[in-house]
Design an enzyme around this catalytic site. Structure first.
Site, PDB file in Angstrom:
ATOM      1  CE  LYS A  96      -4.067  -2.079   2.169  1.00  0.00           C
ATOM      2  NZ  LYS A  96      -5.169  -1.850   3.148  1.00  0.00           N
TER       3      LYS A  96
ATOM      4  CE1 TYR B  83      -9.524  -3.019  -0.108  1.00  0.00           C
ATOM      5  CE2 TYR B  83      -8.758  -1.027  -1.205  1.00  0.00           C
ATOM      6  CZ  TYR B  83      -8.508  -2.139  -0.409  1.00  0.00           C
ATOM      7  OH  TYR B  83      -7.246  -2.363   0.098  1.00  0.00           O
TER       8      TYR B  83
ATOM      9  CG  PHE C  66     -13.667   1.120   6.617  1.00  0.00           C
ATOM     10  CD1 PHE C  66     -13.159   0.525   5.470  1.00  0.00           C
ATOM     11  CD2 PHE C  66     -14.331   0.317   7.539  1.00  0.00           C
ATOM     12  CE1 PHE C  66     -13.302  -0.831   5.237  1.00  0.00           C
ATOM     13  CE2 PHE C  66     -14.487  -1.055   7.315  1.00  0.00           C
ATOM     14  CZ  PHE C  66     -13.970  -1.623   6.158  1.00  0.00           C
TER      15      PHE C  66
ATOM     16  NE  ARG D 182      -7.323 -13.038   5.326  1.00  0.00           N
ATOM     17  CZ  ARG D 182      -7.790 -11.805   5.187  1.00  0.00           C
ATOM     18  NH1 ARG D 182      -7.572 -11.124   4.080  1.00  0.00           N
ATOM     19  NH2 ARG D 182      -8.476 -11.232   6.158  1.00  0.00           N
TER      20      ARG D 182
ATOM     21  CB  THR E  85      -7.335  -5.823   9.464  1.00  0.00           C
ATOM     22  OG1 THR E  85      -7.742  -7.005   8.772  1.00  0.00           O
ATOM     23  CG2 THR E  85      -7.663  -4.615   8.619  1.00  0.00           C
TER      24      THR E  85
ATOM     25  NE  ARG F  43      -2.486  -5.762   7.001  1.00  0.00           N
ATOM     26  CZ  ARG F  43      -3.538  -6.438   6.604  1.00  0.00           C
ATOM     27  NH1 ARG F  43      -3.992  -7.448   7.334  1.00  0.00           N
ATOM     28  NH2 ARG F  43      -4.151  -6.127   5.482  1.00  0.00           N
TER      29      ARG F  43
ATOM     30  CG  ASN G  30      -3.798  -2.261   6.584  1.00  0.00           C
ATOM     31  OD1 ASN G  30      -3.649  -1.857   5.433  1.00  0.00           O
ATOM     32  ND2 ASN G  30      -4.739  -3.122   6.918  1.00  0.00           N
TER      33      ASN G  30
ATOM     34  CG  HIS H  97      -5.598  -6.004  -0.191  1.00  0.00           C
ATOM     35  ND1 HIS H  97      -6.790  -5.966   0.502  1.00  0.00           N
ATOM     36  CD2 HIS H  97      -5.793  -6.827  -1.259  1.00  0.00           C
ATOM     37  CE1 HIS H  97      -7.674  -6.733  -0.148  1.00  0.00           C
ATOM     38  NE2 HIS H  97      -7.098  -7.261  -1.211  1.00  0.00           N
TER      39      HIS H  97
ATOM     40  CD  GLU I  64      -9.091  -8.868  -3.641  1.00  0.00           C
ATOM     41  OE1 GLU I  64      -7.935  -9.259  -3.349  1.00  0.00           O
ATOM     42  OE2 GLU I  64      -9.902  -8.445  -2.795  1.00  0.00           O
TER      43      GLU I  64
HETATM   44  P1  CMP Z   1      -7.511  -4.501   3.425  1.00  0.00           P
HETATM   45  O1  CMP Z   1      -6.959  -5.866   3.680  1.00  0.00           O
HETATM   46  O2  CMP Z   1      -6.951  -3.733   2.299  1.00  0.00           O
HETATM   47  O3  CMP Z   1      -9.106  -4.594   3.243  1.00  0.00           O
HETATM   48  C1  CMP Z   1      -9.959  -3.497   3.550  1.00  0.00           C
HETATM   49  C2  CMP Z   1      -9.250  -2.375   4.224  1.00  0.00           C
HETATM   50  O4  CMP Z   1     -10.049  -1.427   4.869  1.00  0.00           O
HETATM   51  C3  CMP Z   1      -8.379  -2.928   5.331  1.00  0.00           C
HETATM   52  O5  CMP Z   1      -7.283  -3.640   4.766  1.00  0.00           O
HETATM   53  C4  CMP Z   1      -8.037  -1.674   6.107  1.00  0.00           C
HETATM   54  O6  CMP Z   1      -6.873  -1.038   5.639  1.00  0.00           O
HETATM   55  C5  CMP Z   1      -9.220  -0.746   5.813  1.00  0.00           C
HETATM   56  N1  CMP Z   1      -9.967  -0.384   7.005  1.00  0.00           N
HETATM   57  C6  CMP Z   1     -10.091   0.859   7.502  1.00  0.00           C
HETATM   58  N2  CMP Z   1     -10.854   0.854   8.599  1.00  0.00           N
HETATM   59  C7  CMP Z   1     -11.240  -0.424   8.811  1.00  0.00           C
HETATM   60  C8  CMP Z   1     -12.044  -1.065   9.806  1.00  0.00           C
HETATM   61  N3  CMP Z   1     -12.615  -0.383  10.789  1.00  0.00           N
HETATM   62  N4  CMP Z   1     -12.204  -2.407   9.717  1.00  0.00           N
HETATM   63  C9  CMP Z   1     -11.627  -3.114   8.693  1.00  0.00           C
HETATM   64  N5  CMP Z   1     -10.860  -2.540   7.729  1.00  0.00           N
HETATM   65  C10 CMP Z   1     -10.660  -1.219   7.793  1.00  0.00           C
END
Ligand code: CMP
Length: 138
Positions: free
Chosen positions: A9, A49, A57, A85, A91, A102, A112, A115, A126
């Site tokens: 990211k 997304y 968010f 993962r 996350t 992370r 973070n 992805h 994806e």
């Molecule tokens: P990612 O794995 O890219 O998938 C969705 C993204 O939303 C997640 O990582 C986070 O970076 C972002 N995000 C921001 N706020 C939240 C939240 N409250 N819960 C989950 N994902 C979040």
């Protein structure tokens, strides 16, 4: 061999962490079978997304993903989806285990650093969203 989509990211690209993250990927048994560095536009980030479009968010997430270049990767190994993962960690970096990407690199739940696809169905979507078949060499 299973495939998954990974993204390094904007926060990680900005801090020159591409090499460190790729090193962890390769040393954990993944093969990088496709890779490109690019900058997402808002419509592209929103399409990617779309499963999160009702989440509070969504706007911040999609805007953030366009703030700088990202690295898009297709990773292959056995159980690639779950293994990537695991290597990324939770996350929210506050909840991530020691030694995960992370935990070691992420700034917060939005910035973070990485992805990964969360299911076989999403991985197929994806990967096809960013790569044509001819761009993926196993
Ligand atoms: P990612 O794995 O890219 O998938 C969705 C993204 O939303 C997640 O990582 C986070 O970076 C972002 N995000 C921001 N706020 C939240 C939240 N409250 N819960 C989950 N994902 C979040």
């Amino acid at each position: 061999m299973e495939k998954t989509l990974a993204i390094i990211k904007p926060d990680a690209v900005e801090r020159n962490l591409i090499g460190k993250i790729l090193e962890r990927i390769e040393s954990n048994g993944f093969r990088i079978v496709a890779m490109k560095r690019t900058q997402l536009t808002l419509p592209v980030a929103e399409g990617f997304y779309y499963v999160h479009k009702e989440r509070p968010f969504f706007k911040d997430l999609t805007t953030y993903m366009c703030t700088g270049p990202v690295v898009l990767l297709v990773l292959a190994r056995d159980s690639a989806i779950a293994e990537w993962r695991k290597l990324m960690g939770a996350t929210n970096p506050k909840d991530a285990e020691a030694g995960t990407i992370r935990k070691d690199f992420a700034i917060d739940i939005e910035k973070n650093s990485a992805h990964g696809s969360d299911s076989a169905e999403n991985a197929a979507f994806e990967i096809a969203y960013f790569f044509s078949q001819t761009e993926i060499q196993e």
